[in-house]
Design an enzyme around this catalytic site. Structure first.
Site, mmCIF file in Angstrom:
data_model
loop_
_atom_site.group_PDB
_atom_site.id
_atom_site.type_symbol
_atom_site.label_atom_id
_atom_site.label_comp_id
_atom_site.label_asym_id
_atom_site.label_seq_id
_atom_site.Cartn_x
_atom_site.Cartn_y
_atom_site.Cartn_z
ATOM 1 N N HIS A 1 8.327 -7.323 -3.332
ATOM 2 C CA HIS A 1 7.098 -7.770 -4.002
ATOM 3 C C HIS A 1 7.362 -9.035 -4.824
ATOM 4 O O HIS A 1 7.927 -8.953 -5.922
ATOM 5 C CB HIS A 1 6.570 -6.657 -4.916
ATOM 6 N N GLY B 1 0.835 -1.201 0.000
ATOM 7 C CA GLY B 1 0.000 0.000 0.000
ATOM 8 C C GLY B 1 0.864 1.242 0.000
ATOM 9 O O GLY B 1 2.057 1.187 0.346
ATOM 10 N N CYS C 1 5.288 -6.032 1.900
ATOM 11 C CA CYS C 1 5.603 -4.598 1.956
ATOM 12 C C CYS C 1 4.774 -3.905 3.047
ATOM 13 O O CYS C 1 5.031 -4.109 4.225
ATOM 14 C CB CYS C 1 5.401 -3.967 0.582
ATOM 15 N N TYR C 2 3.770 -3.113 2.698
ATOM 16 C CA TYR C 2 2.934 -2.482 3.722
ATOM 17 C C TYR C 2 2.304 -3.553 4.608
ATOM 18 O O TYR C 2 2.187 -3.380 5.824
ATOM 19 C CB TYR C 2 1.857 -1.623 3.075
ATOM 20 N N GLY D 1 -19.434 -8.581 -29.579
ATOM 21 C CA GLY D 1 -18.404 -9.104 -30.470
ATOM 22 C C GLY D 1 -17.062 -9.189 -29.793
ATOM 23 O O GLY D 1 -16.124 -9.787 -30.319
ATOM 24 N N GLY D 2 -16.952 -8.592 -28.588
ATOM 25 C CA GLY D 2 -15.720 -8.684 -27.817
ATOM 26 C C GLY D 2 -15.618 -10.018 -27.104
ATOM 27 O O GLY D 2 -16.559 -10.816 -27.073
ATOM 28 N N VAL D 3 -14.463 -10.254 -26.493
ATOM 29 C CA VAL D 3 -14.198 -11.539 -25.857
ATOM 30 C C VAL D 3 -15.146 -11.813 -24.682
ATOM 31 O O VAL D 3 -15.725 -12.894 -24.572
ATOM 32 C CB VAL D 3 -12.730 -11.611 -25.363
ATOM 33 N N ASP D 4 -15.332 -10.821 -23.806
ATOM 34 C CA ASP D 4 -16.071 -11.055 -22.566
ATOM 35 C C ASP D 4 -17.512 -11.476 -22.822
ATOM 36 O O ASP D 4 -17.976 -12.497 -22.298
ATOM 37 C CB ASP D 4 -16.038 -9.800 -21.684
ATOM 38 N N SER D 5 -18.231 -10.689 -23.613
ATOM 39 C CA SER D 5 -19.633 -11.026 -23.870
ATOM 40 C C SER D 5 -19.749 -12.313 -24.686
ATOM 41 O O SER D 5 -20.694 -13.084 -24.506
ATOM 42 C CB SER D 5 -20.344 -9.872 -24.587
ATOM 43 N N LYS E 1 -9.128 -11.210 -17.177
ATOM 44 C CA LYS E 1 -9.247 -11.212 -18.641
ATOM 45 C C LYS E 1 -8.580 -12.437 -19.259
ATOM 46 O O LYS E 1 -9.157 -13.084 -20.140
ATOM 47 C CB LYS E 1 -8.622 -9.935 -19.208
ATOM 48 N N GLU F 1 5.205 -10.764 -6.372
ATOM 49 C CA GLU F 1 4.213 -10.921 -7.442
ATOM 50 C C GLU F 1 4.633 -10.295 -8.769
ATOM 51 O O GLU F 1 4.069 -10.629 -9.820
ATOM 52 C CB GLU F 1 2.865 -10.316 -6.999
#
Length: 509
Positions: free
Chosen positions: A167, A51, A78-79, A222-226, A365, A169
């Site tokens: 970190h 943070g 870290c924090y 037409g996008g990936v998510d929908s 995503k 990650e």
């Protein structure tokens, strides 16, 4: 599952991604999540994120000390390390020298977090802090140190509390994934059973039970998510799902035809609503980017609402909400400020009085893309670069006119074609054209011209939160420029955007 308590780090979502990559389910919640909620979640381990604050500062975010009584392992990063120290009797102070960037850490203990490492060996890590752990809490021991951080990693005597000043990650910590896996599997004894195949089976059954014999409507862009949502729900309930594709007239070249073709071949029940004139008439003369976004959003709701009401017995609305959308749209009333109010996380259900189905709201995503491939979604959809919801309207600076769309579509198609031809399409996050609201003098065929300028934008990124401009080869840039000037009527100049995010954004509006 692993619970991640967020203290406002820019890397919090990255922690979650690393845990998921290890096939362990995790959730991000605000640092002040109630003890009751934490117990109900039944985590196998808790990670305290980094943070921007200092734990000794006035009004610094601090979790309820009773959370430490939850009998699972803790990892403070870290924090989060400072939080553990504050609550267990250690001391934290401002460092004489702040440390941001790469650092070498020496491993002092190869058990637990550093299992598989060599004793006294150095490893490269990523530091981002202005504080130092001044003294260990009673009974704790040092696991690693660096030149600037005498206590770079530590643990308590029970083996339940662990802390890292750096970190693990981020990709710059060369063995960060190993450290996190040691926490997940050696310390928390998690089982790596979070897979997309398992997710499909669980969600399919949940959707069937919830929907029963009712109807579901899904807005397909037409996008990936929908697209992934539509295929997953279709797998569960078949033709009880109706997809509504609202063509706003702001799509890329031939995109509407491609969407209709692909999803018709996949057997989905699809309604194509061409609302081009409706959108363009409402956008006429509008220059302000935010006003353009609002108009497009409100008009979409109107058109979609009308189409949905023409269907019978619709009770559910399916949306492609992703986990980052949920996180960004919920203010944690703490260090994590609301970044944006996402169009998928409010507004539409209240107006339509439908129950929401959001099967992807637990996924990132990249996980959605993996899911799409398992469901049989064609690569031409899965592999598409991100495209903004308002479409080309925010790549036309100033009013959106039909002739502007014609110019931009043609230029954008050339950019995509040449990026693909050069084998760069999958190597850049986004590459596209922008129509600028200026005209410049040029010479064509020995005659003076005074025509439009196209800006090229190409960026490299992992998640779109930060981005660097792509160093495209000069010959590729030259070919794109030459083709646009020669093939797109009304353009006589092409420029290249070399701005990174931040300070710029990826889109121009």
């Amino acid at each position: 599952m692993i619970l991640i308590l967020d203290f406002g780090s820019q890397y919090t979502q990255l922690i979650a991604r690393r845990v998921r990559e290890a096939n362990v389910y995790c959730e991000i919640h605000p640092y002040n999540l109630s003890l009751e909620r934490i117990k109900k979640l039944q985590p196998e381990g808790i990670i305290l994120s980094g943070g921007p604050a200092s734990v000794y500062a006035k009004d610094a975010p601090m979790m309820d000390a009773r959370v430490l009584d939850v009998s699972v392992p803790f990892l403070g990063i870290c924090y989060g390390m400072g939080v553990l120290y504050q609550l267990t009797g250690g001391s934290v102070a401002q460092a004489d020298r702040r440390e941001f960037g790469s650092a070498q850490v020496v491993i002092d203990d190869t058990a637990d977090l550093f299992a598989g490492f060599s004793a006294t060996a150095e490893t490269r890590v990523w530091m981002s802090h202005g504080d130092k752990m001044e003294s260990l809490p009673p009974g704790w021991k040092i696991l690693a140190h660096s030149a600037n951080s005498p206590i770079a990693a530590s643990r308590d005597q029970t083996g339940r509390f662990f802390s890292l000043q750096f970190h693990p990650e981020v990709v710059h910590t060369e063995r960060g994934r190993e450290i996190l896996k040691n926490f997940l599997f050696r310390i928390c004894q998690c089982t790596p059973d979070w897979t997309m195949a398992g997710f499909i089976e669980r969600e399919t059954e949940k959707i069937r039970k919830r929907v029963g014999d009712q109807q579901v409507v899904c807005g397909l862009s037409g996008g990936v998510d929908s697209a992934v949502v539509a295929l997953l729900i279709h797998r569960a309930i078949g033709n009880q799902l109706t997809c509504v594709f609202v063509d706003n007239g702001l799509l890329r070249k031939d995109e509407a035809e491609q969407v209709v073709s692909v999803f018709s071949k996949l057997g989905l029940n699809l309604r194509h609503v061409d609302a081009t004139q409706r959108f363009l008439s409402k956008l006429a003369g509008i220059e302000d980017p935010e006003q353009k976004r609002r108009i497009i959003g409100h008009t979409f709701i109107e058109v979609f609402d009308e189409a949905a009401h023409s269907l019978k017995n619709v009770r559910f609305l399916a949306q492609g909400t992703l986990y980052p959308d949920v996180i960004e749209s919920v203010s944690f009333k703490g260090p994590s400020a609301t970044i944006k109010s996402h169009h998928n996380v409010g507004g539409l259900p209240e107006r339509m009085r439908l129950e929401l189905i959001e099967p992807l709201r637990e996924l990132f995503k990249d996980e959605g893309r993996v899911l799409g491939r398992l469901l049989g979604l064609p690569e031409e959809i899965i592999g598409r670069q991100p495209f903004p919801g308002p479409g080309l309207a925010i790549r036309i600076l100033g009013p959106v006119e039909p002739e502007h769309l014609t110019i931009l579509r043609a230029a954008d198609a050339i950019v995509e074609a040449e990026i693909r031809a050069a084998g760069l399409y999958d190597k850049v996050w986004q590459a596209f054209a922008v129509l600028l609201p200026v005209k410049t003098v040029g010479v064509m065929g020995d005659e003076r011209t005074y025509e439009n300028v196209i800006a090229l934008r190409a960026v490299e990124s992992v998640d779109g939160m930060t981005a660097d401009w792509a160093r495209l080869p000069y010959d590729v840039l030259g070919k794109i420029s030459s083709r646009i000037v020669n093939e797109v009527r009304g353009v006589n100049r092409v420029v290249y955007d070399i701005s990174s995010k931040p300070p710029a954004t990826i889109e121009w509006e």
